[in-house]
Design a protein around this motif. Structure first.
Motif, PDB file in Angstrom:
ATOM      1  N   ARG A  46       0.838  -1.204   0.000  1.00  0.00           N
ATOM      2  CA  ARG A  46       0.000   0.000   0.000  1.00  0.00           C
ATOM      3  C   ARG A  46       0.870   1.250   0.000  1.00  0.00           C
ATOM      4  NH1 ARG A  46      -1.304   4.188  -0.046  1.00  0.00           N
ATOM      5  NH2 ARG A  46      -2.728   5.441   1.205  1.00  0.00           N
ATOM      6  N   ASP A  47       1.911   1.281   0.845  1.00  0.00           N
ATOM      7  CA  ASP A  47       2.752   2.470   0.961  1.00  0.00           C
ATOM      8  C   ASP A  47       3.774   2.573  -0.166  1.00  0.00           C
ATOM      9  OD1 ASP A  47       1.384   3.160   3.224  1.00  0.00           O
ATOM     10  OD2 ASP A  47       2.919   2.517   4.636  1.00  0.00           O
ATOM     11  N   SER A  48       4.306   1.438  -0.631  1.00  0.00           N
ATOM     12  CA  SER A  48       5.373   1.492  -1.636  1.00  0.00           C
ATOM     13  C   SER A  48       4.856   1.600  -3.063  1.00  0.00           C
ATOM     14  CB  SER A  48       6.279   0.261  -1.512  1.00  0.00           C
ATOM     15  OG  SER A  48       5.542  -0.927  -1.780  1.00  0.00           O
ATOM     16  N   GLU A  49       3.699   0.967  -3.333  1.00  0.00           N
ATOM     17  CA  GLU A  49       3.193   0.944  -4.700  1.00  0.00           C
ATOM     18  C   GLU A  49       1.778   1.488  -4.834  1.00  0.00           C
ATOM     19  OE1 GLU A  49       3.807  -2.823  -6.681  1.00  0.00           O
ATOM     20  OE2 GLU A  49       5.458  -3.331  -5.319  1.00  0.00           O
ATOM     21  N   GLY A  50       1.178   1.913  -3.731  1.00  0.00           N
ATOM     22  CA  GLY A  50      -0.172   2.456  -3.780  1.00  0.00           C
ATOM     23  C   GLY A  50      -1.231   1.432  -4.118  1.00  0.00           C
ATOM     24  N   LEU A  51      -1.034   0.187  -3.732  1.00  0.00           N
ATOM     25  CA  LEU A  51      -1.946  -0.897  -4.092  1.00  0.00           C
ATOM     26  C   LEU A  51      -2.905  -1.210  -2.946  1.00  0.00           C
ATOM     27  CD1 LEU A  51       0.586  -3.398  -5.744  1.00  0.00           C
ATOM     28  CD2 LEU A  51      -0.870  -1.721  -6.894  1.00  0.00           C
ATOM     29  N   GLY A  52      -4.152  -1.463  -3.292  1.00  0.00           N
ATOM     30  CA  GLY A  52      -5.093  -1.982  -2.329  1.00  0.00           C
ATOM     31  C   GLY A  52      -4.867  -3.467  -2.117  1.00  0.00           C
ATOM     32  N   PRO A  53      -5.586  -4.089  -1.157  1.00  0.00           N
ATOM     33  CA  PRO A  53      -5.359  -5.505  -0.869  1.00  0.00           C
ATOM     34  C   PRO A  53      -5.542  -6.418  -2.083  1.00  0.00           C
ATOM     35  CG  PRO A  53      -6.649  -4.484   0.871  1.00  0.00           C
ATOM     36  CD  PRO A  53      -6.539  -3.470  -0.214  1.00  0.00           C
ATOM     37  N   LEU A  54      -6.624  -6.239  -2.840  1.00  0.00           N
ATOM     38  CA  LEU A  54      -6.862  -7.110  -3.988  1.00  0.00           C
ATOM     39  C   LEU A  54      -5.826  -6.882  -5.084  1.00  0.00           C
ATOM     40  CD1 LEU A  54     -10.765  -7.037  -4.259  1.00  0.00           C
ATOM     41  CD2 LEU A  54      -9.301  -8.824  -3.309  1.00  0.00           C
ATOM     42  N   ALA A  55      -5.462  -5.618  -5.318  1.00  0.00           N
ATOM     43  CA  ALA A  55      -4.453  -5.326  -6.333  1.00  0.00           C
ATOM     44  C   ALA A  55      -3.102  -5.904  -5.930  1.00  0.00           C
ATOM     45  CB  ALA A  55      -4.349  -3.814  -6.546  1.00  0.00           C
ATOM     46  N   ALA A  56      -2.767  -5.817  -4.635  1.00  0.00           N
ATOM     47  CA  ALA A  56      -1.503  -6.384  -4.156  1.00  0.00           C
ATOM     48  C   ALA A  56      -1.505  -7.898  -4.317  1.00  0.00           C
ATOM     49  CB  ALA A  56      -1.280  -6.009  -2.695  1.00  0.00           C
ATOM     50  N   LEU A  57      -2.653  -8.516  -4.059  1.00  0.00           N
ATOM     51  CA  LEU A  57      -2.755  -9.967  -4.199  1.00  0.00           C
ATOM     52  C   LEU A  57      -2.602 -10.388  -5.669  1.00  0.00           C
ATOM     53  CD1 LEU A  57      -3.251 -12.636  -2.727  1.00  0.00           C
ATOM     54  CD2 LEU A  57      -5.702 -12.264  -3.034  1.00  0.00           C
ATOM     55  N   ARG A  58      -3.166  -9.597  -6.582  1.00  0.00           N
ATOM     56  CA  ARG A  58      -3.040  -9.924  -8.008  1.00  0.00           C
ATOM     57  C   ARG A  58      -1.618  -9.735  -8.502  1.00  0.00           C
ATOM     58  NH1 ARG A  58      -8.174  -7.243  -8.384  1.00  0.00           N
ATOM     59  NH2 ARG A  58      -7.086  -5.309  -8.927  1.00  0.00           N
ATOM     60  N   ARG A  59      -0.957  -8.676  -8.042  1.00  0.00           N
ATOM     61  CA  ARG A  59       0.373  -8.373  -8.555  1.00  0.00           C
ATOM     62  C   ARG A  59       1.466  -9.173  -7.854  1.00  0.00           C
ATOM     63  NH1 ARG A  59       1.952  -2.135  -9.453  1.00  0.00           N
ATOM     64  NH2 ARG A  59       0.031  -2.367 -10.684  1.00  0.00           N
ATOM     65  N   HIS A  60       1.258  -9.493  -6.587  1.00  0.00           N
ATOM     66  CA  HIS A  60       2.291 -10.201  -5.806  1.00  0.00           C
ATOM     67  C   HIS A  60       1.690 -11.424  -5.111  1.00  0.00           C
ATOM     68  CE1 HIS A  60       4.962  -6.723  -6.354  1.00  0.00           C
ATOM     69  NE2 HIS A  60       3.937  -5.950  -6.006  1.00  0.00           N
ATOM     70  N   PRO A  61       1.092 -12.354  -5.829  1.00  0.00           N
ATOM     71  CA  PRO A  61       0.389 -13.473  -5.172  1.00  0.00           C
ATOM     72  C   PRO A  61       1.297 -14.354  -4.336  1.00  0.00           C
ATOM     73  CG  PRO A  61       0.632 -13.864  -7.533  1.00  0.00           C
ATOM     74  CD  PRO A  61       1.046 -12.450  -7.300  1.00  0.00           C
ATOM     75  N   LEU A  62       2.484 -14.701  -4.844  1.00  0.00           N
ATOM     76  CA  LEU A  62       3.365 -15.587  -4.096  1.00  0.00           C
ATOM     77  C   LEU A  62       3.905 -14.900  -2.849  1.00  0.00           C
ATOM     78  CD1 LEU A  62       5.348 -17.350  -6.983  1.00  0.00           C
ATOM     79  CD2 LEU A  62       3.384 -18.211  -5.657  1.00  0.00           C
ATOM     80  N   GLU A  63       4.262 -13.619  -2.977  1.00  0.00           N
ATOM     81  CA  GLU A  63       4.778 -12.884  -1.817  1.00  0.00           C
ATOM     82  C   GLU A  63       3.714 -12.761  -0.726  1.00  0.00           C
ATOM     83  OE1 GLU A  63       5.041 -12.013  -4.918  1.00  0.00           O
ATOM     84  OE2 GLU A  63       7.110 -11.457  -5.408  1.00  0.00           O
ATOM     85  N   ILE A  64       2.479 -12.451  -1.140  1.00  0.00           N
ATOM     86  CA  ILE A  64       1.385 -12.334  -0.168  1.00  0.00           C
ATOM     87  C   ILE A  64       1.118 -13.676   0.502  1.00  0.00           C
ATOM     88  CG2 ILE A  64      -1.092 -11.925   0.069  1.00  0.00           C
ATOM     89  CD1 ILE A  64       0.438  -9.350  -0.218  1.00  0.00           C
ATOM     90  N   LEU A  65       1.123 -14.746  -0.281  1.00  0.00           N
ATOM     91  CA  LEU A  65       0.868 -16.073   0.283  1.00  0.00           C
ATOM     92  C   LEU A  65       1.933 -16.447   1.298  1.00  0.00           C
ATOM     93  CD1 LEU A  65      -0.847 -18.605   0.298  1.00  0.00           C
ATOM     94  CD2 LEU A  65       0.546 -19.489  -1.586  1.00  0.00           C
ATOM     95  N   ARG A  66       3.198 -16.177   0.971  1.00  0.00           N
ATOM     96  CA  ARG A  66       4.281 -16.496   1.907  1.00  0.00           C
ATOM     97  C   ARG A  66       4.200 -15.626   3.161  1.00  0.00           C
ATOM     98  NH1 ARG A  66       9.894 -16.247  -1.125  1.00  0.00           N
ATOM     99  NH2 ARG A  66      10.595 -16.837   0.978  1.00  0.00           N
ATOM    100  N   ALA A  67       3.769 -14.384   3.000  1.00  0.00           N
ATOM    101  CA  ALA A  67       3.703 -13.469   4.141  1.00  0.00           C
ATOM    102  C   ALA A  67       2.525 -13.765   5.063  1.00  0.00           C
ATOM    103  CB  ALA A  67       3.613 -12.030   3.644  1.00  0.00           C
ATOM    104  N   TYR A  68       1.443 -14.327   4.504  1.00  0.00           N
ATOM    105  CA  TYR A  68       0.200 -14.465   5.263  1.00  0.00           C
ATOM    106  C   TYR A  68      -0.293 -15.897   5.409  1.00  0.00           C
ATOM    107  CZ  TYR A  68      -0.679  -9.412   5.209  1.00  0.00           C
ATOM    108  OH  TYR A  68      -0.602  -8.043   5.403  1.00  0.00           O
TER     109      TYR A  68
END
Length: 474
Positions: free
Chosen positions: A368-390
């Motif tokens: 959100r702070d680095s790329e201005g992405l909402g949760p769904l947009a972050a999940l679409r753009r960084h799915p593997l990173e989000i999965l590993r983080a959460y």
């Protein structure tokens, strides 16, 4: 009259205590708001040093590290006191109003009576209190939906890892789950004939203590009273108990309000950081104003306008004004953010103390702070990173869905006892409703989970027994 299953209740307490001890050791007391831990501890040591409820100014170099001083004295077997505390320049400190003083007072009391380290004693007492509340949940559940529902709710709460994690942390949130259970249990007793005023006075006192820990519980008494008036057939009989509850809650908060009037010129029973919380709700999601979610953004904004910190009364007015500007200019943005928070409230991906090393730098707020992405947009753009983080938190999404479904089903099958189902869900519903307009994190939904557990027990009891397990409310 059903007899209490004493050995079963003892087993619930032991299981709950074991789970909290295990999670407490795994998490080492880390709370979901790590930055607050030191603030609460420093507040306790400031009281021990005789400084009062104060904090160092943020716009000047730190004069003394009270945590380090207290630790140094502890190694010599000495406790911090006004006689051995470092002298300070009062102009470099100011009244602390960011949070109510409840948790710092709690730590201070433990430090004075039991000695250092206060946070260790606090975590032990918190674990015991929360394990005991699992037993109390049985009686609350039995009162609402019968013995089976009470046992299911009690065991469910005893085993619920996010609750164990929160109750063994080093922040004020740790005491809120058992106090909320106690306040609700006393509130329910007030529906029975006899001593109604006394029960609601006690409930009001507990709710006042809750508000001294977390100001978002300041409206709980009013919420409970309005709900009681909605479901009761004898509203006139509730007028005196309602007034007594409000009075009891107010009297608990009055000393803090008077202190703030004398210290900062504002009769505030809560916090002077309401502006921060409101504006942070805007920053929680992408917005055209460039408002971010991290705390540092708000401190910089306050200091850019000449204030010491976000809890400076002037900074509070500034941030509230900025939020009102956003609300006037883009009401749809504020409403949309509330709906996004509704998803967090209804299906929380609970944190349970696992130290996921990949979370740092790859969380939703980081994107959100680095790329201005909402949760769904972050999940679409960084799915593997989000999965590993959460992944550890996503494990609880099915649990959250089951508990949400239980609430809906319990209310749907309540039939003529829908008033009881309505009351049963109040502690959970309060957490949802009060936080929708504000900044919300998952931990804020943990205290009300016990109500969802009772609803789950109600649904299971209905299926097993074939009859409506809900009990009438007087």
């Amino acid at each position: 009259m059903e007899r209490e299953p004493r050995f079963t209740l003892m087993a619930i307490f032991i299981v709950a205590l074991f789970v909290r001890a295990a999670i407490g050791m795994v998490s080492s007391g880390r709370g979901e708001m790590w930055g607050l831990e030191r603030g609460y501890e420093e507040g306790a040591y400031a009281l021990a040093a005789g400084y009062g409820i104060v904090r160092p100014r943020d716009d000047q170099p730190r004069q003394v590290d009270l945590v380090a001083v207290a630790d140094s004295l502890a190694r010599r077997g000495v406790r911090l006191s006004p006689s051995n505390a470092p002298r300070i320049d009062r102009t470099r400190w100011r009244p602390a109003t960011l949070h109510p003083p409840g948790y710092s007072l709690f730590l201070f009391g433990l430090y004075r009576t039991l000695g250092p380290p206060a946070t260790r004693w606090a975590r032990i007492i918190q674990a015991i209190a929360d394990a005991a509340s699992a037993v109390l949940i049985f009686f609350v559940g039995r009162r609402l939906a019968g013995r089976r529902a009470g046992l299911i709710a009690a065991f469910g709460s005893a085993l619920f890892l996010p609750l164990a994690y929160l109750s063994t942390s080093k922040v004020a949130d740790a005491l809120t789950p058992p106090l909320l259970v106690l306040a609700f249990a006393l509130y329910l007793r007030g529906f029975d004939p006899g001593r109604r005023v006394a029960w609601w006075v006690l409930s009001g006192v507990v709710m006042g203590a809750l508000a001294l820990l977390r100001p978002d519980y300041g409206a709980l008494a009013a919420f409970f009273i309005v709900s009681a008036l909605i479901v009761s057939r004898r509203r006139r009989a509730l007028l005196a108990p309602s007034a007594a509850m409000i009075l009891a809650t107010s009297l608990v908060l009055l000393p803090w309000a008077i202190r703030n009037q004398r210290a900062i010129g504002r009769l505030s029973p809560g916090t002077t950081a309401a502006g921060l919380v409101l504006l942070q709700g805007v920053g929680q999601f992408p917005n055209p104003y460039g408002i971010l979610v991290n705390d540092g953004w708000y401190w910089r904004e306050a200091q850019r306008h000449g204030y010491d910190g976000v809890d400076d009364p002037g900074a509070d007015r500034l941030l509230r004004g900025e939020f009102l500007t956003v609300a006037r200019e883009r009401p749809g943005l504020v409403a949309g953010d509330a709906m996004r928070r509704l998803m967090i409230a209804l299906v929380p991906p609970y944190h349970w103390g696992f130290d996921n090393r990949f979370y740092e730098g790859h969380g939703f707020y980081d994107y959100r702070d680095s790329e201005g992405l909402g949760p769904l947009a972050a999940l679409r753009r960084h799915p593997l990173e989000i999965l590993r983080a959460y992944w550890d938190r996503f494990l609880f999404v099915p649990v959250s869905l089951v508990l949400l479904a239980a609430c809906v089903i319990a209310f749907a099958i309540a039939g003529p006892r829908r008033r009881t189902a309505f009351l049963m869900l109040l502690p959970w519903a309060y957490g949802v409703i009060v936080h929708l307009p504000l900044y919300m994190t998952v931990r804020m939904m943990v205290p009300g989970v016990f109500a969802q557990m009772i609803a789950l027990g109600c649904v299971i009891a209905r299926r097993r027994e074939g009859v409506n397990p809900l009990r009438p409310i007087g």
